[in-house]
Scaffold this active site. Structure first.
Site, PDB file in Angstrom:
ATOM      1  N   LYS A  68       0.728  -1.119   0.089  1.00 30.85           N
ATOM      2  CA  LYS A  68       0.026   0.001   0.047  1.00 30.85           C
ATOM      3  C   LYS A  68       0.830   1.267   0.021  1.00 30.85           C
ATOM      4  O   LYS A  68       0.913   2.025   0.895  1.00 30.85           O
ATOM      5  CB  LYS A  68      -0.824   0.004   0.883  1.00 30.85           C
ATOM      6  N   ASN A  74       7.688  10.929  -7.113  1.00 32.60           N
ATOM      7  CA  ASN A  74       9.198  10.279  -6.907  1.00 32.60           C
ATOM      8  C   ASN A  74       9.342   9.309  -6.128  1.00 32.60           C
ATOM      9  O   ASN A  74      10.046   8.385  -6.679  1.00 32.60           O
ATOM     10  CB  ASN A  74      10.105  11.596  -6.906  1.00 32.60           C
TER      11      ASN A  74
HETATM   12  O1  C5P Z   1      -8.514 -12.892   7.755  1.00 34.20           O
HETATM   13  P1  C5P Z   1      -9.267 -12.049   6.582  1.00 34.20           P
HETATM   14  O2  C5P Z   1      -9.692 -13.008   5.614  1.00 34.20           O
HETATM   15  O3  C5P Z   1     -10.118 -10.930   7.232  1.00 34.20           O
HETATM   16  O4  C5P Z   1      -8.005 -11.313   5.859  1.00 34.20           O
HETATM   17  C1  C5P Z   1      -8.072 -10.295   4.956  1.00 34.20           C
HETATM   18  C2  C5P Z   1      -6.906  -9.708   4.438  1.00 34.20           C
HETATM   19  O5  C5P Z   1      -7.049  -8.693   3.643  1.00 34.20           O
HETATM   20  C3  C5P Z   1      -5.926  -9.259   5.675  1.00 34.20           C
HETATM   21  O6  C5P Z   1      -4.412  -9.351   5.304  1.00 34.20           O
HETATM   22  C4  C5P Z   1      -6.111  -7.759   5.400  1.00 34.20           C
HETATM   23  O7  C5P Z   1      -5.209  -6.899   5.905  1.00 34.20           O
HETATM   24  C5  C5P Z   1      -6.445  -7.558   4.106  1.00 34.20           C
HETATM   25  N1  C5P Z   1      -7.269  -6.270   3.699  1.00 34.20           N
HETATM   26  C6  C5P Z   1      -8.492  -5.869   4.090  1.00 34.20           C
HETATM   27  N2  C5P Z   1      -9.249  -4.964   3.806  1.00 34.20           N
HETATM   28  C7  C5P Z   1      -8.806  -4.184   3.157  1.00 34.20           C
HETATM   29  C8  C5P Z   1      -7.466  -4.432   2.208  1.00 34.20           C
HETATM   30  C9  C5P Z   1      -6.731  -5.254   2.796  1.00 34.20           C
HETATM   31  O8  C5P Z   1      -9.094  -7.048   4.639  1.00 34.20           O
HETATM   32  N3  C5P Z   1      -9.265  -3.178   2.241  1.00 34.20           N
END
Ligand code: C5P
Length: 237
Positions: A68, A74
């Site tokens: 992220k 730059n």
């Molecule tokens: O354990 P779970 O299925 O909730 O994991 C979802 C993964 O997706 C985690 O690594 C979380 O940080 C990531 N994630 C999220 N929502 C977002 C972006 C990433 O749950 N908007």
């Protein structure tokens, strides 16, 4: 670029949100060959470094590097340059970094790492309407998500990370070539944990997801292999 038709079954990306290498190795052993993709996020990358990514790639996994990125144009482009030796398939950056940063990053990727799909993160699923207003955005969350997704796509970013509930709107509004990746997936009988805006794997497939990011429903299962198999079964119907 990741080549995935929106009407085919989505691939599962296992989020390796684990405390150490041993736990990672254990879960990969248990889930075995049926798992093609893993997600390495900040927690693991900052602890284990690039060596983890190389090892996972050597073991045959495709890697979603979820860092992220969000900085000045730059610095973001230079950060991608620092990552360009890595055998990864997807890298995340914040769409809110703005048009210039997104354009610089997509140009860098096109010219130097054409096999990597950059994914724009719009509004984090942990943000609610109140949180958005606290940072000065008065529009409904859904509108802000669409605005940032459109901005990213207009600047050449190849995919978007979104909550499953946003899938139908984004799938309709964006070109079909855009990769949609969604966390917040919970099989019908699974614990929801802290995820609120959720869908089952099958619902997310029907809503147009290309990839499902799944962590705890597999990681915390008594039998991770059985949990993965049952999700794959659900998706194959
Ligand atoms: O354990 P779970 O299925 O909730 O994991 C979802 C993964 O997706 C985690 O690594 C979380 O940080 C990531 N994630 C999220 N929502 C977002 C972006 C990433 O749950 N908007």
């Amino acid at each position: 670029m990741v080549d995935k038709m929106s009407d085919s079954s989505p691939d599962i990306i296992l989020a390796l949100d684990l405390e150490n290498r041993e736990q990672i190795n254990q879960v990969l052993q248990k889930t075995g060959d049926r798992l093609n993709w893993v997600k390495v996020g900040l927690q693991s990358f900052l602890r284990e470094g690039k060596a983890l990514v190389h090892e996972l790639a050597d073991s045959g996994k495709n890697i979603f590097l979820d860092l992220k990125l969000h900085d000045i144009p730059n610095t973001m482009a230079k950060a991608l340059e620092s990552l360009s030796e890595l055998p990864v398939g997807m890298i995340t950056l914040h769409a809110g970094a703005g048009p210039e940063a997104l354009a610089r990053c997509s140009q860098f990727a096109r010219e130097n790492i054409p096999n990597v799909t950059l994914l724009g993160v719009t509004v984090l699923t942990s943000t609610n309407q109140q949180g958005l207003e606290a940072v000065g955005v008065k529009d409904p969350i859904e509108d802000q998500v669409l605005r940032l997704a459109q901005l990213a796509v207009d600047q050449g970013i190849g995919g978007i990370v979104c909550s499953p509930l946003e899938l139908p709107r984004l799938r309709q509004a964006l070109p079909s070539s855009i990769t949609l990746v969604t966390p917040g997936i919970r099989p019908a009988n699974a614990d929801t944990g802290d995820q609120k805006r959720i869908m089952t794997p099958r619902q997310a497939k029907l809503a147009g997801a290309n990839y499902l990011v799944i962590g705890r429903p597999i990681l915390a299962a008594t039998d991770p292999k059985m949990a993965l198999d049952s999700i794959l079964e659900e998706l194959s119907d």
